[in-house]
Write a protein that holds these residues in place. Sequence first.
Motif, PDB file in Angstrom:
ATOM      1  N   LYS A 133       0.882  -1.110   0.055  1.00  0.00           N
ATOM      2  CA  LYS A 133       0.033   0.227  -0.041  1.00  0.00           C
ATOM      3  C   LYS A 133       0.949   1.301  -0.116  1.00  0.00           C
ATOM      4  CE  LYS A 133      -4.162  -1.770   2.108  1.00  0.00           C
ATOM      5  NZ  LYS A 133      -5.084  -1.903   3.273  1.00  0.00           N
ATOM      6  N   ILE A 134       1.871   1.291   0.844  1.00  0.00           N
ATOM      7  CA  ILE A 134       2.987   2.573   0.969  1.00  0.00           C
ATOM      8  C   ILE A 134       3.590   2.509  -0.538  1.00  0.00           C
ATOM      9  CG2 ILE A 134       5.005   3.117   1.785  1.00  0.00           C
ATOM     10  CD1 ILE A 134       4.118   1.865   4.440  1.00  0.00           C
ATOM     11  N   ASP A 135       4.143   1.348  -1.089  1.00  0.00           N
ATOM     12  CA  ASP A 135       4.458   1.507  -2.524  1.00  0.00           C
ATOM     13  C   ASP A 135       3.676   2.264  -3.551  1.00  0.00           C
ATOM     14  OD1 ASP A 135       6.902   0.349  -1.318  1.00  0.00           O
ATOM     15  OD2 ASP A 135       6.419  -1.705  -2.251  1.00  0.00           O
ATOM     16  N   ASN A 136       2.533   1.640  -3.450  1.00  0.00           N
ATOM     17  CA  ASN A 136       1.568   2.085  -4.294  1.00  0.00           C
ATOM     18  C   ASN A 136       0.929   3.441  -4.355  1.00  0.00           C
ATOM     19  OD1 ASN A 136       1.196  -0.242  -5.913  1.00  0.00           O
ATOM     20  ND2 ASN A 136      -0.388  -1.180  -4.368  1.00  0.00           N
ATOM     21  N   ASP A 137       0.888   3.981  -3.091  1.00  0.00           N
ATOM     22  CA  ASP A 137       0.757   5.257  -2.767  1.00  0.00           C
ATOM     23  C   ASP A 137       1.737   6.255  -3.068  1.00  0.00           C
ATOM     24  OD1 ASP A 137      -0.844   7.550  -1.513  1.00  0.00           O
ATOM     25  OD2 ASP A 137       0.611   7.542   0.104  1.00  0.00           O
ATOM     26  N   PHE A 138       3.089   5.694  -2.986  1.00  0.00           N
ATOM     27  CA  PHE A 138       4.256   6.502  -3.142  1.00  0.00           C
ATOM     28  C   PHE A 138       4.320   6.811  -4.991  1.00  0.00           C
ATOM     29  CE2 PHE A 138       8.439   8.256  -3.260  1.00  0.00           C
ATOM     30  CZ  PHE A 138       8.926   8.469  -2.063  1.00  0.00           C
ATOM     31  N   VAL A 182      16.797   4.955  -9.816  1.00  0.00           N
ATOM     32  CA  VAL A 182      15.845   4.905 -11.065  1.00  0.00           C
ATOM     33  C   VAL A 182      16.528   3.639 -11.957  1.00  0.00           C
ATOM     34  CG1 VAL A 182      14.875   5.924 -13.042  1.00  0.00           C
ATOM     35  CG2 VAL A 182      15.318   7.301 -10.804  1.00  0.00           C
ATOM     36  N   ASN A 183      15.604   2.863 -12.349  1.00  0.00           N
ATOM     37  CA  ASN A 183      15.952   1.828 -13.395  1.00  0.00           C
ATOM     38  C   ASN A 183      17.235   1.131 -13.033  1.00  0.00           C
ATOM     39  OD1 ASN A 183      13.661   2.138 -14.727  1.00  0.00           O
ATOM     40  ND2 ASN A 183      14.319   3.641 -16.239  1.00  0.00           N
ATOM     41  N   ASP A 184      17.615   0.883 -11.662  1.00  0.00           N
ATOM     42  CA  ASP A 184      18.565   0.176 -11.088  1.00  0.00           C
ATOM     43  C   ASP A 184      19.881   0.803 -11.472  1.00  0.00           C
ATOM     44  OD1 ASP A 184      17.023  -1.970  -9.968  1.00  0.00           O
ATOM     45  OD2 ASP A 184      16.967  -2.977 -12.005  1.00  0.00           O
ATOM     46  N   SER A 185      20.112   2.068 -11.794  1.00  0.00           N
ATOM     47  CA  SER A 185      21.274   2.580 -12.200  1.00  0.00           C
ATOM     48  C   SER A 185      21.490   3.929 -11.517  1.00  0.00           C
ATOM     49  CB  SER A 185      21.583   2.557 -13.556  1.00  0.00           C
ATOM     50  OG  SER A 185      20.816   3.182 -14.351  1.00  0.00           O
ATOM     51  N   LYS A 186      20.431   4.985 -12.163  1.00  0.00           N
ATOM     52  CA  LYS A 186      21.023   6.398 -11.899  1.00  0.00           C
ATOM     53  C   LYS A 186      20.292   6.490 -10.405  1.00  0.00           C
ATOM     54  CE  LYS A 186      19.394  10.633 -13.572  1.00  0.00           C
ATOM     55  NZ  LYS A 186      18.247  11.406 -14.329  1.00  0.00           N
ATOM     56  N   VAL A 187      21.125   7.353  -9.660  1.00  0.00           N
ATOM     57  CA  VAL A 187      20.989   7.769  -8.416  1.00  0.00           C
ATOM     58  C   VAL A 187      20.986   9.227  -8.261  1.00  0.00           C
ATOM     59  CG1 VAL A 187      21.886   7.559  -5.781  1.00  0.00           C
ATOM     60  CG2 VAL A 187      22.217   5.519  -7.491  1.00  0.00           C
ATOM     61  N   VAL A 232       6.311   7.340 -17.197  1.00  0.00           N
ATOM     62  CA  VAL A 232       5.310   6.076 -16.457  1.00  0.00           C
ATOM     63  C   VAL A 232       5.906   5.442 -15.494  1.00  0.00           C
ATOM     64  CG1 VAL A 232       3.757   4.246 -16.891  1.00  0.00           C
ATOM     65  CG2 VAL A 232       4.143   5.765 -18.768  1.00  0.00           C
ATOM     66  N   ILE A 233       5.764   5.831 -14.406  1.00  0.00           N
ATOM     67  CA  ILE A 233       6.019   5.345 -13.191  1.00  0.00           C
ATOM     68  C   ILE A 233       5.488   3.797 -13.145  1.00  0.00           C
ATOM     69  CG2 ILE A 233       6.553   5.278 -10.608  1.00  0.00           C
ATOM     70  CD1 ILE A 233       7.567   7.622 -12.192  1.00  0.00           C
ATOM     71  N   GLN A 234       6.378   2.651 -13.275  1.00  0.00           N
ATOM     72  CA  GLN A 234       5.921   1.398 -13.414  1.00  0.00           C
ATOM     73  C   GLN A 234       6.064   0.683 -11.969  1.00  0.00           C
ATOM     74  OE1 GLN A 234       8.793   0.181 -16.277  1.00  0.00           O
ATOM     75  NE2 GLN A 234       7.465  -0.066 -17.969  1.00  0.00           N
ATOM     76  N   THR A 235       6.968   0.689 -11.201  1.00  0.00           N
ATOM     77  CA  THR A 235       7.078   0.346  -9.828  1.00  0.00           C
ATOM     78  C   THR A 235       7.869   1.237  -8.929  1.00  0.00           C
ATOM     79  OG1 THR A 235       8.999  -0.978 -10.187  1.00  0.00           O
ATOM     80  CG2 THR A 235       6.899  -2.304 -10.580  1.00  0.00           C
ATOM     81  N   VAL A 236       7.450   1.062  -7.465  1.00  0.00           N
ATOM     82  CA  VAL A 236       8.005   1.908  -6.621  1.00  0.00           C
ATOM     83  C   VAL A 236       8.304   0.849  -5.524  1.00  0.00           C
ATOM     84  CG1 VAL A 236       8.142   3.768  -5.155  1.00  0.00           C
ATOM     85  CG2 VAL A 236       7.093   4.213  -7.302  1.00  0.00           C
ATOM     86  N   LYS A 237       9.659   0.753  -4.985  1.00  0.00           N
ATOM     87  CA  LYS A 237       9.988   0.006  -3.687  1.00  0.00           C
ATOM     88  C   LYS A 237      10.592   0.936  -2.863  1.00  0.00           C
ATOM     89  CE  LYS A 237      10.375  -3.569  -1.280  1.00  0.00           C
ATOM     90  NZ  LYS A 237       9.785  -3.470  -0.126  1.00  0.00           N
ATOM     91  N   LYS A 246      15.411   5.230   1.095  1.00  0.00           N
ATOM     92  CA  LYS A 246      15.671   4.778  -0.236  1.00  0.00           C
ATOM     93  C   LYS A 246      14.624   4.637  -0.942  1.00  0.00           C
ATOM     94  CE  LYS A 246      18.637   1.907  -3.069  1.00  0.00           C
ATOM     95  NZ  LYS A 246      18.964   0.458  -3.035  1.00  0.00           N
ATOM     96  N   VAL A 247      14.490   4.984  -2.116  1.00  0.00           N
ATOM     97  CA  VAL A 247      13.192   4.651  -3.107  1.00  0.00           C
ATOM     98  C   VAL A 247      13.934   4.120  -4.441  1.00  0.00           C
ATOM     99  CG1 VAL A 247      11.278   5.476  -4.189  1.00  0.00           C
ATOM    100  CG2 VAL A 247      12.137   6.662  -2.055  1.00  0.00           C
ATOM    101  N   ASP A 248      13.758   2.856  -4.705  1.00  0.00           N
ATOM    102  CA  ASP A 248      13.946   2.441  -6.082  1.00  0.00           C
ATOM    103  C   ASP A 248      12.680   2.419  -6.886  1.00  0.00           C
ATOM    104  OD1 ASP A 248      16.453   1.191  -5.588  1.00  0.00           O
ATOM    105  OD2 ASP A 248      15.351   0.028  -4.169  1.00  0.00           O
ATOM    106  N   ILE A 249      12.876   2.984  -8.145  1.00  0.00           N
ATOM    107  CA  ILE A 249      12.038   3.465  -8.939  1.00  0.00           C
ATOM    108  C   ILE A 249      12.267   2.853 -10.312  1.00  0.00           C
ATOM    109  CG2 ILE A 249      10.602   5.150 -10.286  1.00  0.00           C
ATOM    110  CD1 ILE A 249      11.449   6.983  -7.857  1.00  0.00           C
ATOM    111  N   ASN A 250      11.216   2.094 -11.098  1.00  0.00           N
ATOM    112  CA  ASN A 250      11.375   1.642 -12.370  1.00  0.00           C
ATOM    113  C   ASN A 250      10.343   2.473 -13.218  1.00  0.00           C
ATOM    114  OD1 ASN A 250      13.238  -0.525 -12.405  1.00  0.00           O
ATOM    115  ND2 ASN A 250      11.806  -1.781 -11.411  1.00  0.00           N
ATOM    116  N   GLN A 251      10.790   3.013 -14.106  1.00  0.00           N
ATOM    117  CA  GLN A 251       9.992   3.869 -15.153  1.00  0.00           C
ATOM    118  C   GLN A 251      10.443   3.807 -16.498  1.00  0.00           C
ATOM    119  OE1 GLN A 251      11.217   7.629 -13.330  1.00  0.00           O
ATOM    120  NE2 GLN A 251      12.373   8.202 -15.208  1.00  0.00           N
ATOM    121  N   SER A 252       9.474   4.199 -17.308  1.00  0.00           N
ATOM    122  CA  SER A 252       9.737   4.356 -18.763  1.00  0.00           C
ATOM    123  C   SER A 252       9.023   5.279 -19.357  1.00  0.00           C
ATOM    124  CB  SER A 252       9.158   2.954 -19.479  1.00  0.00           C
ATOM    125  OG  SER A 252       7.915   2.598 -19.402  1.00  0.00           O
ATOM    126  N   LYS A 253       9.413   5.546 -20.579  1.00  0.00           N
ATOM    127  CA  LYS A 253       8.670   6.903 -21.611  1.00  0.00           C
ATOM    128  C   LYS A 253       7.810   6.183 -22.448  1.00  0.00           C
ATOM    129  CE  LYS A 253      11.844  10.542 -21.499  1.00  0.00           C
ATOM    130  NZ  LYS A 253      11.003  11.746 -21.057  1.00  0.00           N
TER     131      LYS A 253
END
Length: 123
Positions: free
Chosen positions: A37-42, A77-82, A99-104, A116-123
């Motif tokens: 729920k926290i990940d989805n809210d974020f 972001v996407n396992d690389s950019k900090v 597009v924010i795909q996942t947030v952890k 720390k926030v791990d984000i996967n996103q795409s265009k």
Amino acid sequence: MTLYTNESEEPVLHHIKILPYYDALEDEVSVEDTYAKIDNDFKYHLQQIAYGNNFNMHYNYLLRTYLCNNENTVVKVNDSKVNNFYMYCAGLQFDKNNVIQTVKVNFDDAQNCVTKVDINQSK
């Protein structure tokens, strides 16, 4: 319901309401559900920033609610950019069509603040 006692000859009347069956296990919320729920809210609030919707409202909500007002929280972001949280959100606001795909989120040891926030996103 009528109850008889050995203290009086007259019965005692009680109204009893029968409630539906209650299973305590059904109402338990798992730790995984809470974190999801926290990940989805974020994720929702970051996506609103990416859409160009009220930056200050969404940014400040995340900062106050999860980050203990630390805008230097690490964002990966996407396992690389900090980046830090402020710079990530500022870039997200101007770099349209993300597009924010996942947030952890990752919490500190006391489970009070996201560190720390791990984000996967795409265009």
